[in-house]
Design a protein around this motif. Structure first.
Motif, PDB file in Angstrom:
ATOM      1  N   GLN A 310      19.746  21.624 -15.043  1.00  0.00           N
ATOM      2  CA  GLN A 310      21.306  21.776 -14.433  1.00  0.00           C
ATOM      3  C   GLN A 310      21.497  23.253 -13.686  1.00  0.00           C
ATOM      4  O   GLN A 310      21.229  24.346 -14.429  1.00  0.00           O
ATOM      5  N   ASN A 311      21.691  23.139 -12.448  1.00  0.00           N
ATOM      6  CA  ASN A 311      22.303  24.525 -11.829  1.00  0.00           C
ATOM      7  C   ASN A 311      23.411  24.378 -10.913  1.00  0.00           C
ATOM      8  O   ASN A 311      23.529  23.920 -10.113  1.00  0.00           O
ATOM      9  N   LEU A 399      26.975  37.065   3.549  1.00  0.00           N
ATOM     10  CA  LEU A 399      25.747  36.913   3.205  1.00  0.00           C
ATOM     11  C   LEU A 399      25.305  36.870   1.986  1.00  0.00           C
ATOM     12  O   LEU A 399      24.200  36.188   1.560  1.00  0.00           O
ATOM     13  N   LEU A 400      25.716  37.782   1.118  1.00  0.00           N
ATOM     14  CA  LEU A 400      25.696  37.875  -0.365  1.00  0.00           C
ATOM     15  C   LEU A 400      25.876  36.605  -1.130  1.00  0.00           C
ATOM     16  O   LEU A 400      25.177  35.878  -1.931  1.00  0.00           O
ATOM     17  N   LEU A 401      27.245  36.124  -0.552  1.00  0.00           N
ATOM     18  CA  LEU A 401      27.591  34.751  -1.336  1.00  0.00           C
ATOM     19  C   LEU A 401      26.752  33.472  -0.600  1.00  0.00           C
ATOM     20  O   LEU A 401      26.622  32.698  -1.588  1.00  0.00           O
ATOM     21  N   ALA A 405      24.774  31.345  -3.458  1.00  0.00           N
ATOM     22  CA  ALA A 405      24.822  29.779  -3.752  1.00  0.00           C
ATOM     23  C   ALA A 405      23.551  28.884  -3.174  1.00  0.00           C
ATOM     24  O   ALA A 405      23.392  27.675  -3.437  1.00  0.00           O
ATOM     25  N   ASN A 406      22.718  29.520  -2.486  1.00  0.00           N
ATOM     26  CA  ASN A 406      21.676  28.690  -1.705  1.00  0.00           C
ATOM     27  C   ASN A 406      20.696  28.093  -2.503  1.00  0.00           C
ATOM     28  O   ASN A 406      20.202  26.980  -2.098  1.00  0.00           O
ATOM     29  N   ASP A 407      20.443  28.915  -3.590  1.00  0.00           N
ATOM     30  CA  ASP A 407      19.272  28.110  -4.470  1.00  0.00           C
ATOM     31  C   ASP A 407      19.522  26.738  -5.185  1.00  0.00           C
ATOM     32  O   ASP A 407      18.941  25.906  -5.438  1.00  0.00           O
ATOM     33  N   ALA A 408      20.923  26.473  -5.076  1.00  0.00           N
ATOM     34  CA  ALA A 408      21.489  25.164  -5.586  1.00  0.00           C
ATOM     35  C   ALA A 408      21.150  24.035  -4.673  1.00  0.00           C
ATOM     36  O   ALA A 408      21.260  22.932  -4.858  1.00  0.00           O
ATOM     37  N   ILE A 421      25.398  21.091   4.702  1.00  0.00           N
ATOM     38  CA  ILE A 421      26.045  22.117   3.313  1.00  0.00           C
ATOM     39  C   ILE A 421      25.808  23.534   3.875  1.00  0.00           C
ATOM     40  O   ILE A 421      26.943  24.304   3.494  1.00  0.00           O
ATOM     41  N   SER A 422      24.766  23.938   4.473  1.00  0.00           N
ATOM     42  CA  SER A 422      24.577  25.354   5.105  1.00  0.00           C
ATOM     43  C   SER A 422      25.813  25.533   6.048  1.00  0.00           C
ATOM     44  O   SER A 422      26.432  26.948   5.894  1.00  0.00           O
ATOM     45  N   LYS A 423      26.207  24.691   6.906  1.00  0.00           N
ATOM     46  CA  LYS A 423      27.493  25.171   7.977  1.00  0.00           C
ATOM     47  C   LYS A 423      28.631  24.970   7.138  1.00  0.00           C
ATOM     48  O   LYS A 423      29.538  25.995   7.429  1.00  0.00           O
TER      49      LYS A 423
END
Length: 435
Positions: A310-311, A399-401, A405-408, A421-423
């Motif tokens: 779970q992440n 960029l930091l945010l 979030a990106n690894d989920a 999702i990226s957009k």
């Protein structure tokens, strides 16, 4: 009139509008259970941080108007650019073939209402329907009492559905607040594979309350992925309850991406019914204003040599409120269990709130289980590093945010969905990012 009284008062009329009489007694019993339970309040431990008063004090129409004027352009905006996908479109509860594209073969796919009326599926419904959904939840009992909309999909043994299936639930042309009880049933037999994307969209300014229940059955050596894209408008409420039962050597994933909706509650329950099972749950929440998103998860490790992961990542701005309550239960015979649970959150404003509570209940002694949570703000050193290289404060923060979030998203293997999702992340963070 409060919602509970409306539900009880409208039920007889609802039953009279249906043709599946074999469920009448079950529906009446479910309504009695709901009446005894009532809607949960903040006095209930599971809803301690989520106040449903805003939802339950409104009046709703239980019989949505079927007419609509959805255009191709409106539908195209909802798509992910998925020319090679299949998609199923429900408008005001009704499946519209002319707005859908179905090329899947060798499977049983029906609207839930049609499947209930089809005699040859009676045995399947007796075997699966409402067998793993919680019997103690007001919302699952309410759904059983009123369910009509949704779909039934059975993927036979060793059938691999190559194209993801996107399910659209659309509400439009409703002059009153509208109440939908959506029901989905997915059966993935031995060695089969399927990927589902689910999204809800309210095109009106009136309020929509959707009480959705999904039951997923994944058999041995089968794979089922379910992606929930929650990006509805500010007049939408969603109570989503998903139950997944897995047999040995199976893999099931539920990804939940929450960006829109006034109040969203996600209940997710995994039940292990064999060894060598893998379960994955990932979530990204980015909300602001006075939105609320609540994730409640549970994994029941009942057999040895199984893994769950779970992440959940949350970013909260304005006066938004996030809730995460994750539970992992490890039975005494579930030796060699590997369970991971993590919830990380960033608060961007003083008015934002996160209540997080990861939990483990372990009765076996040879396991590897971990859980944790973090709540904080952006790293000042990282901000300084980016600012020192000529990046504006707003872009540096975004960029930091985004990286946070990106690894989920890493286990999404549908490229158009990952791009979408990226957009959405970039839009919510108000920054231009090249993908």
């Amino acid at each position: 009139m409060a919602l509970k009284e409306q539900i009880i008062e409208n039920h007889n009329g609802f039953l009279e509008s249906l043709r599946h009489r074999f469920l009448d007694e079950k529906r009446k019993e479910a309504l009695r259970k709901f009446e005894n339970l009532g809607f949960p309040t903040k006095k209930d431990e599971e809803y301690k941080y989520t106040n449903l008063k805003e939802i339950t004090e409104k009046a709703y129409n239980f019989f949505p108007k079927e007419n609509h004027n959805i255009t191709k352009e409106q539908l195209d905006e909802l798509h992910l650019g998925e020319e090679n996908f299949d998609w199923i479109t429900f408008v005001n509860g009704k499946l519209h073939k002319e707005l859908s594209k179905v090329s899947i073969e060798n499977v049983e796919f029906l609207s839930f209402n049609y499947a209930l009326n089809d005699e040859k599926h009676r045995e399947v419904f007796d075997m699966y329907f409402n067998t793993i959904a919680s019997k103690d939840s007001a919302f699952t009992n309410l759904n059983e009492a009123y369910c009509k909309y949704g779909f039934f999909l059975k993927v036979p043994k060793n059938v691999v559905i190559e194209r993801p299936i996107h399910i659209f639930y659309i509400s439009q042309n409703q002059e009153e607040n509208t109440f939908y009880n959506t029901r989905n049933l997915l059966i993935v037999e031995e060695g089969a594979k399927v990927e589902i994307i689910e999204s809800h969209h309210n095109f009106d300014n009136t309020y929509v309350l959707t009480n959705s229940v999904t039951e997923i059955f994944t058999y041995s050596n089968a794979k089922a992925d379910w992606h929930k894209l929650q990006n509805d408008n500010d007049t939408s409420y969603l109570i989503d309850s998903t139950f997944a039962r897995q047999e040995k050597d199976s893999l099931t994933t539920v990804n939940t991406f929450s960006f829109g909706g006034k109040l969203v509650r996600n209940n997710l329950d995994f039940i292990h019914n064999g060894s060598n099972i893998n379960s994955f749950m990932n979530g990204i929440t980015i909300i602001g204003k006075d939105q609320l998103v609540d994730h409640h998860t549970a994994v029941h490790h009942n057999f040895p040599n199984c893994e769950s992961y779970q992440n959940y990542k949350g970013i909260f701005d304005g006066k938004s409120h996030g809730v995460f309550n994750g539970k992992v239960f490890v039975d005494k015979i579930a030796q060699k269990t590997n369970a991971y649970q993590q919830n990380n959150n960033v608060l961007l404003s003083e008015g934002a709130i996160i209540d997080t509570k990861p939990q483990l209940e372990i009765f076996a002694d040879d396991v590897k289980c971990s859980h944790g949570c973090t709540v904080g703000q952006l790293n000042e050193d990282a901000m300084f590093y980016l600012r020192a290289r000529g990046i504006s404060k707003k872009e540096a923060q975004a960029l930091l945010l985004y990286a946070f979030a990106n690894d989920a998203m890493q286990n999404i293997d549908i490229e158009p969905l990952k791009q979408k999702i990226s957009k959405l992340l970039a839009e919510k963070l108000e920054v231009d990012i090249e993908f």
